[in-house]
Scaffold this motif. Sequence first.
Motif, mmCIF file in Angstrom:
data_model
loop_
_atom_site.group_PDB
_atom_site.id
_atom_site.type_symbol
_atom_site.label_atom_id
_atom_site.label_comp_id
_atom_site.label_asym_id
_atom_site.label_seq_id
_atom_site.Cartn_x
_atom_site.Cartn_y
_atom_site.Cartn_z
ATOM 1 N N ASN A 1 11.901 15.352 1.434
ATOM 2 C CA ASN A 1 13.211 14.862 1.240
ATOM 3 C C ASN A 1 13.174 14.273 2.210
ATOM 4 O O ASN A 1 14.427 13.346 3.124
ATOM 5 C CB ASN A 1 13.441 16.015 0.971
ATOM 6 C CG ASN A 1 13.945 16.753 0.227
ATOM 7 O OD1 ASN A 1 13.800 16.480 -1.076
ATOM 8 N ND2 ASN A 1 14.305 18.357 0.485
ATOM 9 N N ARG A 2 11.927 14.527 3.540
ATOM 10 C CA ARG A 2 12.075 13.970 4.651
ATOM 11 C C ARG A 2 11.974 12.453 4.315
ATOM 12 O O ARG A 2 12.385 11.206 4.850
ATOM 13 C CB ARG A 2 11.163 14.285 5.658
ATOM 14 C CG ARG A 2 10.802 13.482 7.012
ATOM 15 C CD ARG A 2 10.080 14.185 8.218
ATOM 16 N NE ARG A 2 8.877 14.605 7.440
ATOM 17 C CZ ARG A 2 7.795 14.925 7.904
ATOM 18 N NH1 ARG A 2 8.110 16.314 8.915
ATOM 19 N NH2 ARG A 2 6.676 14.935 7.600
ATOM 20 N N LEU A 3 10.838 12.144 3.630
ATOM 21 C CA LEU A 3 10.522 10.601 3.269
ATOM 22 C C LEU A 3 11.772 9.418 3.071
ATOM 23 O O LEU A 3 12.194 8.675 3.193
ATOM 24 C CB LEU A 3 9.434 10.480 2.129
ATOM 25 C CG LEU A 3 8.798 9.051 1.981
ATOM 26 C CD1 LEU A 3 8.667 8.657 3.589
ATOM 27 C CD2 LEU A 3 7.621 9.606 1.633
ATOM 28 N N ARG A 4 12.224 10.729 1.730
ATOM 29 C CA ARG A 4 13.238 10.029 0.886
ATOM 30 C C ARG A 4 14.724 9.767 1.652
ATOM 31 O O ARG A 4 15.018 9.287 2.490
ATOM 32 C CB ARG A 4 13.976 10.871 0.157
ATOM 33 C CG ARG A 4 14.318 10.111 -0.887
ATOM 34 C CD ARG A 4 14.782 10.841 -2.451
ATOM 35 N NE ARG A 4 14.868 12.091 -2.416
ATOM 36 C CZ ARG A 4 13.722 13.295 -2.984
ATOM 37 N NH1 ARG A 4 12.691 12.610 -3.337
ATOM 38 N NH2 ARG A 4 13.691 14.924 -2.294
ATOM 39 N N SER B 1 10.234 3.038 -4.159
ATOM 40 C CA SER B 1 9.683 4.224 -4.807
ATOM 41 C C SER B 1 8.505 4.318 -4.031
ATOM 42 O O SER B 1 7.297 3.865 -3.664
ATOM 43 C CB SER B 1 9.080 3.908 -6.329
ATOM 44 O OG SER B 1 8.108 5.016 -6.858
ATOM 45 N N ALA B 2 8.296 5.698 -2.881
ATOM 46 C CA ALA B 2 7.536 6.398 -2.393
ATOM 47 C C ALA B 2 6.176 5.574 -2.899
ATOM 48 O O ALA B 2 5.889 6.852 -3.935
ATOM 49 C CB ALA B 2 7.870 6.854 -1.424
ATOM 50 N N THR C 1 11.355 9.747 -5.038
ATOM 51 C CA THR C 1 9.097 10.021 -4.046
ATOM 52 C C THR C 1 8.763 11.203 -4.924
ATOM 53 O O THR C 1 9.345 12.361 -5.006
ATOM 54 C CB THR C 1 9.364 10.782 -2.809
ATOM 55 O OG1 THR C 1 10.681 11.735 -3.089
ATOM 56 C CG2 THR C 1 10.282 10.295 -1.847
ATOM 57 N N PRO C 2 7.715 10.614 -5.203
ATOM 58 C CA PRO C 2 6.860 11.504 -6.358
ATOM 59 C C PRO C 2 6.151 12.815 -6.066
ATOM 60 O O PRO C 2 6.249 12.779 -4.871
ATOM 61 C CB PRO C 2 5.671 10.339 -7.242
ATOM 62 C CG PRO C 2 5.659 9.845 -5.952
ATOM 63 C CD PRO C 2 6.981 9.270 -5.529
ATOM 64 N N LYS C 3 6.176 13.426 -7.149
ATOM 65 C CA LYS C 3 5.131 14.840 -5.930
ATOM 66 C C LYS C 3 3.980 15.160 -6.305
ATOM 67 O O LYS C 3 3.466 15.782 -5.042
ATOM 68 C CB LYS C 3 5.470 16.153 -7.794
ATOM 69 C CG LYS C 3 6.639 16.867 -7.837
ATOM 70 C CD LYS C 3 6.987 17.562 -8.721
ATOM 71 C CE LYS C 3 8.291 18.021 -9.220
ATOM 72 N NZ LYS C 3 7.913 18.724 -10.282
ATOM 73 N N ARG D 1 0.606 -0.910 0.106
ATOM 74 C CA ARG D 1 0.204 -0.251 0.108
ATOM 75 C C ARG D 1 1.117 1.289 0.517
ATOM 76 O O ARG D 1 -0.114 2.226 -0.901
ATOM 77 C CB ARG D 1 -0.685 -0.255 1.487
ATOM 78 C CG ARG D 1 -1.477 1.172 1.352
ATOM 79 C CD ARG D 1 -2.602 0.820 2.544
ATOM 80 N NE ARG D 1 -3.025 2.082 2.401
ATOM 81 C CZ ARG D 1 -4.209 2.453 3.460
ATOM 82 N NH1 ARG D 1 -3.575 1.877 5.324
ATOM 83 N NH2 ARG D 1 -4.441 3.996 4.048
ATOM 84 N N TYR D 2 1.967 1.088 0.394
ATOM 85 C CA TYR D 2 2.988 2.716 0.832
ATOM 86 C C TYR D 2 4.326 2.312 -0.101
ATOM 87 O O TYR D 2 4.458 3.771 -0.531
ATOM 88 C CB TYR D 2 3.530 2.141 1.833
ATOM 89 C CG TYR D 2 2.162 2.422 3.047
ATOM 90 C CD1 TYR D 2 1.679 2.943 3.496
ATOM 91 C CD2 TYR D 2 2.075 0.746 4.270
ATOM 92 C CE1 TYR D 2 0.818 3.563 4.609
ATOM 93 C CE2 TYR D 2 0.877 0.873 4.954
ATOM 94 C CZ TYR D 2 0.225 2.246 5.172
ATOM 95 O OH TYR D 2 -1.387 2.419 5.646
ATOM 96 N N LEU D 3 4.822 0.849 -1.106
ATOM 97 C CA LEU D 3 6.412 0.998 -1.645
ATOM 98 C C LEU D 3 6.241 0.577 -2.388
ATOM 99 O O LEU D 3 4.921 -0.688 -2.557
ATOM 100 C CB LEU D 3 6.687 0.351 -0.768
ATOM 101 C CG LEU D 3 7.180 1.701 0.698
ATOM 102 C CD1 LEU D 3 8.188 0.818 1.769
ATOM 103 C CD2 LEU D 3 7.806 3.253 0.046
#
Length: 154
Positions: free
Chosen positions: A95-98, A123-124, A84-86, A63-65
């Motif tokens: 940036n924080r997620l990456r 990929s998130a 991390t897509p826009k 669901r997330y990745l």
Amino acid sequence: MSVWPVNIRRSSLRLTPRLSLVEQPASGALSPRRREKLPRRQIIRRRVVIQGLRTQGKRQSSRYLVLLVQEAPAGEESQAAFFTPKRIGAAHLRNRLRRRMREVYRRFIAPAVTGEKRLWLWSARPEAASMTFMELKEAMVQLSDRQKISRRSS
């Protein structure tokens, strides 16, 4: 125009030396610091490699990745890329997620697969932006474990 008050001269100001945050051993030499980040050589930078992963990599998703994995070419070590897509939101959220994804990979996934040479593309999805670090860790470890199981059965 000078911003200094008239009665204070620049030469009369004394700056105190900064205190070092790293404790020095008795010999006076600095102790080597351990790097707490993913080395640059372990991050995929070439577009050709990423395109090859997208077309030929084995896909696992949750669901997330989304995870794409492929065997690394002979003579190369394991590498990873983090997307991390826009759609996730503002740049600071992406940036924080990456950063979190890189840290989970560095701490928990890379040490577990040290003998295997692979290319990883993480990929998130937009839902991942609201995850805590521990939830992200669980999702990434679960995906990497699922990928190992499917690899053994094929």
